[in-house]
Design a protein around this motif. Structure first.
Motif, PDB file in Angstrom:
ATOM      1  N   SER A   1     112.606 -22.210  73.778  1.00 20.71           N
ATOM      2  CA  SER A   1     113.195 -22.915  72.354  1.00 20.71           C
ATOM      3  C   SER A   1     113.470 -23.690  73.018  1.00 20.71           C
ATOM      4  N   VAL A   2     114.659 -24.284  71.934  1.00 18.45           N
ATOM      5  CA  VAL A   2     115.294 -25.153  71.968  1.00 18.45           C
ATOM      6  C   VAL A   2     116.365 -25.013  70.946  1.00 18.45           C
ATOM      7  N   VAL A   3     117.546 -25.161  71.146  1.00 21.21           N
ATOM      8  CA  VAL A   3     118.596 -25.173  70.188  1.00 21.21           C
ATOM      9  C   VAL A   3     118.779 -26.843  69.481  1.00 21.21           C
ATOM     10  N   VAL A   4     119.104 -27.648  68.304  1.00 22.00           N
ATOM     11  CA  VAL A   4     118.914 -28.344  67.565  1.00 22.00           C
ATOM     12  C   VAL A   4     119.813 -28.202  66.473  1.00 22.00           C
ATOM     13  N   ARG A   5     120.787 -28.912  66.033  1.00 21.21           N
ATOM     14  CA  ARG A   5     122.260 -29.428  64.922  1.00 21.21           C
ATOM     15  C   ARG A   5     121.277 -30.139  63.665  1.00 21.21           C
ATOM     16  N   ILE A   6     120.668 -29.733  62.396  1.00 22.11           N
ATOM     17  CA  ILE A   6     120.874 -30.011  61.558  1.00 22.11           C
ATOM     18  C   ILE A   6     121.243 -31.431  61.647  1.00 22.11           C
ATOM     19  N   ASN A   7     120.599 -32.790  61.168  1.00 22.53           N
ATOM     20  CA  ASN A   7     120.932 -33.703  60.254  1.00 22.53           C
ATOM     21  C   ASN A   7     120.186 -34.862  59.667  1.00 22.53           C
ATOM     22  N   ASP A   8     118.933 -34.161  59.155  1.00 25.39           N
ATOM     23  CA  ASP A   8     119.263 -34.802  57.755  1.00 25.39           C
ATOM     24  C   ASP A   8     118.240 -33.617  57.402  1.00 25.39           C
TER      25      ASP A   8
ATOM     26  N   ALA B   1     103.768 -27.031  65.205  1.00 27.88           N
ATOM     27  CA  ALA B   1     103.422 -25.786  66.033  1.00 27.88           C
ATOM     28  C   ALA B   1     104.291 -24.937  65.346  1.00 27.88           C
ATOM     29  N   PRO B   2     103.871 -23.806  65.569  1.00 32.63           N
ATOM     30  CA  PRO B   2     104.101 -22.808  64.290  1.00 32.63           C
ATOM     31  C   PRO B   2     105.405 -22.152  65.037  1.00 32.63           C
ATOM     32  N   VAL B   3     106.677 -22.139  64.639  1.00 34.10           N
ATOM     33  CA  VAL B   3     107.698 -21.650  65.218  1.00 34.10           C
ATOM     34  C   VAL B   3     108.813 -21.159  64.474  1.00 34.10           C
ATOM     35  N   LYS B   4     109.665 -20.203  65.187  1.00 32.02           N
ATOM     36  CA  LYS B   4     110.941 -19.214  64.837  1.00 32.02           C
ATOM     37  C   LYS B   4     111.299 -19.853  64.357  1.00 32.02           C
ATOM     38  N   ILE B   5     112.197 -19.831  63.656  1.00 29.68           N
ATOM     39  CA  ILE B   5     114.006 -20.217  63.041  1.00 29.68           C
ATOM     40  C   ILE B   5     115.417 -19.103  62.663  1.00 29.68           C
ATOM     41  N   ASP B   6     115.842 -19.595  64.255  1.00 26.49           N
ATOM     42  CA  ASP B   6     116.995 -18.343  64.151  1.00 26.49           C
ATOM     43  C   ASP B   6     118.991 -19.212  63.874  1.00 26.49           C
ATOM     44  N   VAL B   7     119.164 -19.155  62.502  1.00 30.63           N
ATOM     45  CA  VAL B   7     120.631 -20.097  63.145  1.00 30.63           C
ATOM     46  C   VAL B   7     121.264 -18.790  64.153  1.00 30.63           C
TER      47      VAL B   7
ATOM     48  N   PHE C   1     124.121 -29.495  57.232  1.00 30.52           N
ATOM     49  CA  PHE C   1     124.648 -30.732  58.132  1.00 30.52           C
ATOM     50  C   PHE C   1     125.049 -29.927  58.986  1.00 30.52           C
ATOM     51  N   GLY C   2     124.998 -29.652  60.078  1.00 32.28           N
ATOM     52  CA  GLY C   2     126.061 -29.288  61.509  1.00 32.28           C
ATOM     53  C   GLY C   2     125.310 -27.913  61.446  1.00 32.28           C
ATOM     54  N   THR C   3     124.136 -27.296  61.097  1.00 27.01           N
ATOM     55  CA  THR C   3     124.055 -25.615  61.263  1.00 27.01           C
ATOM     56  C   THR C   3     123.103 -26.286  62.435  1.00 27.01           C
ATOM     57  N   LYS C   4     123.196 -25.080  63.747  1.00 23.05           N
ATOM     58  CA  LYS C   4     122.201 -25.312  64.426  1.00 23.05           C
ATOM     59  C   LYS C   4     121.577 -23.780  64.555  1.00 23.05           C
ATOM     60  N   VAL C   5     120.630 -23.990  64.968  1.00 24.69           N
ATOM     61  CA  VAL C   5     119.933 -23.853  65.009  1.00 24.69           C
ATOM     62  C   VAL C   5     118.324 -23.459  66.115  1.00 24.69           C
ATOM     63  N   ARG C   6     118.231 -21.691  66.885  1.00 27.27           N
ATOM     64  CA  ARG C   6     117.376 -22.228  67.839  1.00 27.27           C
ATOM     65  C   ARG C   6     115.702 -22.438  67.456  1.00 27.27           C
ATOM     66  N   VAL C   7     114.825 -22.957  67.619  1.00 28.52           N
ATOM     67  CA  VAL C   7     113.765 -23.054  67.045  1.00 28.52           C
ATOM     68  C   VAL C   7     112.801 -22.431  68.042  1.00 28.52           C
ATOM     69  N   THR C   8     112.123 -21.582  67.753  1.00 29.15           N
ATOM     70  CA  THR C   8     110.814 -21.035  69.247  1.00 29.15           C
ATOM     71  C   THR C   8     109.817 -21.602  68.805  1.00 29.15           C
ATOM     72  N   ASN C   9     108.540 -21.952  69.748  1.00 31.47           N
ATOM     73  CA  ASN C   9     107.597 -22.476  69.171  1.00 31.47           C
ATOM     74  C   ASN C   9     106.850 -21.344  69.891  1.00 31.47           C
ATOM     75  N   ARG C  10     106.212 -20.574  68.793  1.00 26.61           N
ATOM     76  CA  ARG C  10     105.891 -18.642  69.081  1.00 26.61           C
ATOM     77  C   ARG C  10     104.671 -19.183  69.508  1.00 26.61           C
ATOM     78  N   ARG C  11     103.633 -20.105  70.211  1.00 32.36           N
ATOM     79  CA  ARG C  11     102.329 -20.156  70.541  1.00 32.36           C
ATOM     80  C   ARG C  11     102.582 -20.263  72.196  1.00 32.36           C
ATOM     81  N   ASN C  12     103.910 -20.706  72.887  1.00 38.00           N
ATOM     82  CA  ASN C  12     104.153 -20.624  73.922  1.00 38.00           C
ATOM     83  C   ASN C  12     105.163 -20.034  74.553  1.00 38.00           C
TER      84      ASN C  12
END
Length: 129
Positions: free
Chosen positions: A87-94, A122-128, A73-84
């Protein structure tokens, strides 16, 4: 039922949820695991808005948050939609997702930001980060 059986049953019931959860991985270990960094994302919104998340806070479908099976919990990741490429940065809380083949569940706002509301997944790539 005698006291020994009652205690054994209570211990088994208390231990059961821990046995079914994915083990937590450190952000560093996750960053090194190529297979865990890509897959399909889904999102959740109105139905869960206001409910408690696994870390105890209330889910806000308008926040930049996400559910992941094993990142702390609290880890921030960048999630990138591989179709377009968005990307967005989100915080893991669940915890989640629980649907087969999904690697992350985004809040509705995060899903909107990367353009996946219409498709739902969507197909995504996740970067911590």
């Amino acid at each position: 039922m005698n006291i020994t059986k009652t205690i054994a049953l209570a211990v088994a019931l208390l231990a059961a949820p821990a046995l079914t959860q994915a083990p937590l991985v450190s952000a560093e270990a996750f960053a090194g695991a190529k297979q865990a960094r890509a897959g399909n994302a889904s999102y959740y919104g109105k139905r869960f808005h206001g409910r408690r998340t696994a870390n105890g806070e209330r889910f806000n479908m308008n926040a930049m948050t996400a559910a992941h099976k094993s990142l702390p919990f609290g880890t921030k990741v960048r999630v990138t939609n591989r179709r377009n490429g968005k990307s967005v940065v989100v915080r893991i809380n669940d915890r989640g997702p629980y649907a087969h083949g999904r690697v992350i569940d985004l809040s509705r706002a995060a899903a909107s930001r990367i353009g996946m509301l219409n498709s739902g997944t969507a197909p995504v790539k996740i970067d911590v980060l």
